[in-house]
Design a protein around this motif. Structure first.
Motif, PDB file in Angstrom:
ATOM      1  N   THR A 111     -14.606  63.193  26.616  1.00  0.00           N
ATOM      2  CA  THR A 111     -13.823  63.545  27.798  1.00  0.00           C
ATOM      3  C   THR A 111     -12.410  63.951  27.416  1.00  0.00           C
ATOM      4  O   THR A 111     -11.896  63.559  26.369  1.00  0.00           O
ATOM      5  N   GLY A 112     -11.812  64.774  28.253  1.00  0.00           N
ATOM      6  CA  GLY A 112     -10.460  65.261  27.996  1.00  0.00           C
ATOM      7  C   GLY A 112     -10.379  66.272  26.873  1.00  0.00           C
ATOM      8  O   GLY A 112      -9.292  66.536  26.344  1.00  0.00           O
ATOM      9  N   GLN A 113     -11.502  66.910  26.544  1.00  0.00           N
ATOM     10  CA  GLN A 113     -11.551  67.801  25.389  1.00  0.00           C
ATOM     11  C   GLN A 113     -11.662  69.264  25.797  1.00  0.00           C
ATOM     12  O   GLN A 113     -12.121  69.589  26.892  1.00  0.00           O
ATOM     13  N   THR A 114     -11.251  70.140  24.892  1.00  0.00           N
ATOM     14  CA  THR A 114     -11.410  71.579  25.054  1.00  0.00           C
ATOM     15  C   THR A 114     -12.283  72.083  23.914  1.00  0.00           C
ATOM     16  O   THR A 114     -11.894  72.015  22.744  1.00  0.00           O
ATOM     17  N   LEU A 115     -13.469  72.543  24.252  1.00  0.00           N
ATOM     18  CA  LEU A 115     -14.411  73.055  23.263  1.00  0.00           C
ATOM     19  C   LEU A 115     -14.306  74.575  23.233  1.00  0.00           C
ATOM     20  O   LEU A 115     -14.605  75.244  24.224  1.00  0.00           O
ATOM     21  N   VAL A 116     -13.876  75.107  22.110  1.00  0.00           N
ATOM     22  CA  VAL A 116     -13.715  76.553  21.960  1.00  0.00           C
ATOM     23  C   VAL A 116     -15.040  77.155  21.498  1.00  0.00           C
ATOM     24  O   VAL A 116     -15.611  76.746  20.487  1.00  0.00           O
ATOM     25  N   VAL A 117     -15.544  78.099  22.265  1.00  0.00           N
ATOM     26  CA  VAL A 117     -16.824  78.743  21.972  1.00  0.00           C
ATOM     27  C   VAL A 117     -16.570  80.247  21.882  1.00  0.00           C
ATOM     28  O   VAL A 117     -16.788  80.992  22.837  1.00  0.00           O
ATOM     29  N   ASP A 118     -16.067  80.690  20.739  1.00  0.00           N
ATOM     30  CA  ASP A 118     -15.610  82.078  20.627  1.00  0.00           C
ATOM     31  C   ASP A 118     -16.038  82.747  19.330  1.00  0.00           C
ATOM     32  O   ASP A 118     -15.427  83.730  18.914  1.00  0.00           O
ATOM     33  N   GLY A 119     -17.100  82.251  18.713  1.00  0.00           N
ATOM     34  CA  GLY A 119     -17.568  82.872  17.478  1.00  0.00           C
ATOM     35  C   GLY A 119     -16.631  82.698  16.313  1.00  0.00           C
ATOM     36  O   GLY A 119     -16.773  83.361  15.292  1.00  0.00           O
ATOM     37  N   GLY A 120     -15.667  81.812  16.431  1.00  0.00           N
ATOM     38  CA  GLY A 120     -14.747  81.533  15.318  1.00  0.00           C
ATOM     39  C   GLY A 120     -13.483  82.351  15.344  1.00  0.00           C
ATOM     40  O   GLY A 120     -12.807  82.485  14.318  1.00  0.00           O
ATOM     41  N   TRP A 121     -13.092  82.879  16.521  1.00  0.00           N
ATOM     42  CA  TRP A 121     -11.847  83.650  16.564  1.00  0.00           C
ATOM     43  C   TRP A 121     -10.633  82.749  16.340  1.00  0.00           C
ATOM     44  O   TRP A 121      -9.760  83.057  15.533  1.00  0.00           O
ATOM     45  N   LEU A 122     -10.573  81.619  17.033  1.00  0.00           N
ATOM     46  CA  LEU A 122      -9.406  80.772  16.933  1.00  0.00           C
ATOM     47  C   LEU A 122      -9.318  79.993  15.626  1.00  0.00           C
ATOM     48  O   LEU A 122      -8.377  79.248  15.406  1.00  0.00           O
ATOM     49  N   ARG A 123     -10.283  80.145  14.748  1.00  0.00           N
ATOM     50  CA  ARG A 123     -10.170  79.537  13.414  1.00  0.00           C
ATOM     51  C   ARG A 123      -8.977  80.117  12.676  1.00  0.00           C
ATOM     52  O   ARG A 123      -8.435  79.509  11.750  1.00  0.00           O
TER      53      ARG A 123
END
Length: 246
Positions: free
Chosen positions: A233-245
């Motif tokens: 809870t309280g999390q942000t899961l980034v699902v962008d193919g690894g852009w924000l890496r």
């Protein structure tokens, strides 16, 4: 898979794009899905099947949220998850921005999250718990030219992160988890007007060099609305193919 058997899931913006993909997958996982959309989406609910229903409503209206909650309670008697996929991202530079344009985006991309929680959390409490997922955007980390002209959009999505974190603390005692999923550029109707060259400029920087699909986003949302995520809870899961890496 039957990870959502017996659950009732409300999905805003479910007529197309990410919202439709989420609604479809949750229905296939066993949930009774309620599609909330500004325009009628009964045809989409019928196509999804599995007992899905549609409610035409304005998610920026507290009166409409009261009607949504009443319909869900009378139809199913409970609510287990609320997924906010409705959103808008019109382009406007600082010089072009009007107070009306700013407020319109804030109302849909941020205010609606609070209104939805206020209306649906009581039903989750009656059910013994639940899950809220805000569909955000990895544009909050964007520092390249595609971010120009989206100050209202990016600000609204950053605000949603703050709301997710605050509600995660406030609702934990009610066994309600609150998280966000941040997609990258996704192959949806909403992105169809973006030039292919501009899309490629972004996804070629990803580790996975293609556009995401609604199904790519729906899987993580299914996890965050399942019992498998009860300690997340309280999390942000980034699902962008690894852009924000980057």
């Amino acid at each position: 898979m039957s990870t959502h058997e017996g659950k009732v899931a409300i999905v805003t913006g479910g007529r197309q794009g990410i919202g439709c993909g989420v609604a479809d997958l949750l229905a296939k996982r066993g949930a009774k899905v309620v599609i909330v959309n500004r325009t009628d989406a009964a045809d989409v609910a019928d196509a999804i099947g599995y007992g899905a229903i549609a409610i035409a409503a304005d998610v920026t209206s507290e009166a409409d949220w009261a009607r949504i909650a009443s319909t869900v309670e009378s139809t199913f008697g409970r609510a287990d998850s609320l997924v906010h996929a409705a959103g808008a991202y019109p382009m406007a530079t600082l010089e072009q921005m009007t107070p009306e344009a700013w407020r319109s985006v804030m109302a849909l991309n941020l205010d609606a999250h609070l209104m939805g929680a206020r209306a649906i959390v009581p039903l989750m409490r009656k059910a013994g718990g639940g899950a809220i997922v805000a569909i955000g955007s990895d544009a909050v980390g964007m520092v390249t030219p595609p971010g120009f002209g989206f100050s209202h959009y990016i600000t609204s999505k950053m605000g949603a992160i703050g709301l997710v974190r605050a509600l995660a603390s406030e609702l934990a005692a009610d066994n309600i988890i609150v998280n966000a999923v941040h997609p990258g550029i996704t192959d949806t109707e909403g992105a169809s007007g973006m030039p292919n060259e501009q899309k490629a400029q972004v996804y070629m920087q990803q580790a996975i060099k293609r556009l995401g699909t609604p199904a790519d986003i729906a899987g993580p949302v299914a996890f965050l609305t399942s019992d498998d995520a009860r300690f997340v809870t309280g999390q942000t899961l980034v699902v962008d193919g690894g852009w924000l890496r980057l």
